[in-house]
Design a protein around this motif. Structure first.
Motif, mmCIF file in Angstrom:
data_model
loop_
_atom_site.group_PDB
_atom_site.id
_atom_site.type_symbol
_atom_site.label_atom_id
_atom_site.label_comp_id
_atom_site.label_asym_id
_atom_site.label_seq_id
_atom_site.Cartn_x
_atom_site.Cartn_y
_atom_site.Cartn_z
ATOM 1 N N LYS A 47 77.302 69.506 -121.787
ATOM 2 C CA LYS A 47 77.755 68.665 -122.891
ATOM 3 C C LYS A 47 79.277 68.623 -122.935
ATOM 4 O O LYS A 47 79.948 69.561 -122.526
ATOM 5 N N THR A 48 79.800 67.515 -123.449
ATOM 6 C CA THR A 48 81.242 67.346 -123.600
ATOM 7 C C THR A 48 81.531 66.756 -124.978
ATOM 8 O O THR A 48 80.654 66.115 -125.573
ATOM 9 N N PRO A 49 82.748 66.942 -125.486
ATOM 10 C CA PRO A 49 83.087 66.302 -126.757
ATOM 11 C C PRO A 49 83.101 64.782 -126.624
ATOM 12 O O PRO A 49 82.955 64.075 -127.622
ATOM 13 N N CYS A 50 83.259 64.283 -125.406
ATOM 14 C CA CYS A 50 83.268 62.834 -125.180
ATOM 15 C C CYS A 50 81.937 62.197 -125.594
ATOM 16 O O CYS A 50 81.901 61.024 -125.968
ATOM 17 N N ASP A 51 80.862 62.982 -125.520
ATOM 18 C CA ASP A 51 79.543 62.473 -125.893
ATOM 19 C C ASP A 51 79.505 62.001 -127.344
ATOM 20 O O ASP A 51 78.690 61.163 -127.709
ATOM 21 N N TYR A 52 80.382 62.554 -128.176
ATOM 22 C CA TYR A 52 80.361 62.251 -129.601
ATOM 23 C C TYR A 52 81.626 61.544 -130.090
ATOM 24 O O TYR A 52 81.743 61.239 -131.267
ATOM 25 N N CYS A 53 82.575 61.305 -129.193
ATOM 26 C CA CYS A 53 83.886 60.808 -129.593
ATOM 27 C C CYS A 53 83.893 59.297 -129.798
ATOM 28 O O CYS A 53 83.511 58.534 -128.917
ATOM 29 N N LYS A 54 84.385 58.861 -130.960
ATOM 30 C CA LYS A 54 84.450 57.425 -131.225
ATOM 31 C C LYS A 54 85.728 56.805 -130.668
ATOM 32 O O LYS A 54 85.913 55.601 -130.759
ATOM 33 N N PHE A 55 86.621 57.615 -130.086
ATOM 34 C CA PHE A 55 87.865 57.109 -129.492
ATOM 35 C C PHE A 55 87.791 57.072 -127.967
ATOM 36 O O PHE A 55 88.800 56.948 -127.292
ATOM 37 N N ARG A 56 86.616 57.181 -127.441
ATOM 38 C CA ARG A 56 86.410 57.239 -125.995
ATOM 39 C C ARG A 56 87.037 56.041 -125.270
ATOM 40 O O ARG A 56 87.600 56.184 -124.196
ATOM 41 N N SER A 57 86.942 54.876 -125.855
ATOM 42 C CA SER A 57 87.468 53.673 -125.204
ATOM 43 C C SER A 57 88.997 53.648 -125.202
ATOM 44 O O SER A 57 89.609 52.984 -124.371
ATOM 45 N N ILE A 58 89.616 54.400 -126.091
ATOM 46 C CA ILE A 58 91.080 54.422 -126.173
ATOM 47 C C ILE A 58 91.685 55.376 -125.152
ATOM 48 O O ILE A 58 92.678 55.064 -124.503
ATOM 49 N N CYS A 59 91.113 56.561 -124.985
ATOM 50 C CA CYS A 59 91.723 57.570 -124.108
ATOM 51 C C CYS A 59 91.541 57.250 -122.631
ATOM 52 O O CYS A 59 92.267 57.747 -121.799
ATOM 53 N N LYS A 60 90.556 56.448 -122.324
ATOM 54 C CA LYS A 60 90.304 56.007 -120.939
ATOM 55 C C LYS A 60 89.966 57.154 -119.994
ATOM 56 O O LYS A 60 90.188 57.063 -118.803
ATOM 57 N N PHE A 61 89.429 58.250 -120.534
ATOM 58 C CA PHE A 61 89.023 59.347 -119.663
ATOM 59 C C PHE A 61 87.716 58.947 -118.988
ATOM 60 O O PHE A 61 86.747 58.590 -119.641
#
Length: 174
Positions: free
Chosen positions: A133-147
């Motif tokens: 699991k990663t915090p990215c799974d729940y992050c609503k800013f995923r599209s901004i950080c571009k990771f």
């Protein structure tokens, strides 16, 4: 004495906010037993300083009026218990004051280093992966950080589970 008291940290705890349901099949007694069962399910988890003054203030039943541990006592508040001879049982959650202080110092060192990195402009997305699991799974800013691991240079920081012995030995690197 200048009137200042020594401050001794009790521990690092997390507490589950919950309203646990008690199964009636688990009960043999009355309302007191319900309260006991709820306390067991809601007990604090984490790392506890084994300083007797600390333990006495966390659970008054753990330490007797004479300042020694109550033999054969097991706390419902923290993971600590006393053996028949009146000694605190070695537990994964209880660490001696020296190791507790070393752990606090290590945490301060890591925080200072991370703060310095932020001041220096290092704000690269560096999420972790732990047990799949990663915090990215729940992050609503995923599209901004571009990771995205598909992009060169983007990799998760892989965290591994540490035993309490590793923590006590101050072997904390992630």
């Amino acid at each position: 004495d200048n009137g200042e008291k020594e401050i001794v940290p009790a521990g690092v705890f997390y507490y589950t906010i919950d309203d646990p349901m008690i199964n009636k099949e688990e009960l043999k007694g009355g309302i007191e037993e319900i309260d006991e069962q709820r306390l067991k399910k809601l007990g604090m988890r984490g790392i506890v300083n084994s300083d007797i003054r600390v333990l006495k203030n966390i659970d008054k039943m753990l330490v007797g009026t004479d300042g020694t541990f109550n033999s054969k006592y097991s706390s419902d508040i923290i993971k600590a218990s006393v053996d028949a001879s009146g000694n605190l049982k070695a537990s994964g959650d209880v660490i001696n004051p020296e190791n507790f202080e070393a752990l606090r110092n290590k945490a301060r060192e890591i925080m200072a280093d991370k703060t310095e990195q932020m001041y220096d402009g290092n704000i690269k997305a560096n999420p972790y992966k732990y047990k799949g699991k990663t915090p990215c799974d729940y992050c609503k800013f995923r599209s901004i950080c571009k990771f995205d691991v598909k992009l060169e240079g983007n990799n998760y920081k892989r965290l591994t589970e540490k035993s309490m012995e590793d923590i006590k030995d101050n072997e904390v690197d992630n």
